[in-house]
Design a protein around this motif. Sequence first.
Motif, short mmCIF file in Angstrom:
data_model
loop_
_atom_site.label_atom_id
_atom_site.label_comp_id
_atom_site.label_asym_id
_atom_site.label_seq_id
_atom_site.Cartn_x
_atom_site.Cartn_y
_atom_site.Cartn_z
N THR A 1 -4.21 -2.79 -6.92
CA THR A 1 -4.01 -2.71 -5.77
C THR A 1 -5.21 -1.95 -4.98
OG1 THR A 1 -1.77 -2.59 -5.35
CG2 THR A 1 -2.68 -1.80 -3.72
N THR B 1 2.00 1.86 -3.56
CA THR B 1 0.80 2.20 -4.29
C THR B 1 0.57 3.60 -3.92
OG1 THR B 1 -0.15 -0.08 -4.40
CG2 THR B 1 -1.52 2.02 -4.87
N TRP C 1 0.78 -1.24 -0.01
CA TRP C 1 0.06 -0.10 0.14
C TRP C 1 0.88 1.09 -0.03
CZ3 TRP C 1 -4.59 1.41 -1.48
CH2 TRP C 1 -5.53 0.43 -1.33
#
Length: 303
Positions: A106, A70, A67
């Motif tokens: 994602t 991303t 994350w």
Amino acid sequence: MIEPFKPAAEGTRKRIFQVIFESDTPLAKGFDIALIVMILASVLVVMLDSVAAYRVEYGEIFYWIEWGFTLAFTLELAVRLYCLDKPFTYLRSFYGIIDVIAILPTWLVLLVPGAQSLVIVRVLRVLRIFRVLRLMQFVGEGRLLVDALKNSVHQIFLFLFTVFMLVNIFAALVFMIEPAEAGFSSIPTAVYWAIVTLTTVGYGDIVPVTPLGQAISVLVMLIGYSIIAVPTGVFSAEVIRSIRADRYSDEACPGCGHDRHERRAKYCLLCGTWLDETTPDPRATAGDAVARQDETRRNDNGA
């Protein structure tokens, strides 16, 4: 490599554009290298997360790292669009599509479980390394390889067709000779064995057990060793031919008729004749001028 994009305006947005889209300054090169390192690291995280043992022990860490990547790539894409004059043009370009695909999985994982594994496509963004290392000078060499492959496609197809016929013939023979208990339960299975044997891979999961079948195996392996260099030779010959065609000119020398000159050559390698018949020889022009000056001096002295 020249980017077909322009900065949105002068000032901060132009300076950001120079850092992100150019690589002629240390800061711009550092940005591209850092981006490539992040891309490779994110792909490595996805690959490690696919290993069950690592996922059990480090799954939560991988989740938050992914994350983080991303969010960083999403911010980078937003900054790219911010500094561009026509951001939608970039989104429709090759790199723009790759950038979107790189962050989309994602975000999709919030809606579609399992989509996170698609972030492996981020490795495509490493193509930006060509801007950093200025490797586009090798595009010409790449074009030579493509041309050689196109020119040899018929010979390679004929070779593959010959291999296909040999594989089917030997597969049919072994299928008739070998018992089903040896693994040769069908002709497709025998074709699989023939391909593995002809290419000298030799997995060993299916092997002949009869003397005649083993003799055929020896023959197939010898044939494989003898023909495996054929496509390589054909392709290599076409590469050499393409290099010669790209480097040498077929234009004959007006003096001696020699026709194997480099395209950049100005004078014949054998006789020294000026090759470009559309323009005057600068050496001859200079010599004529000197001769005319000498003749003028002699005439003046005689007078």
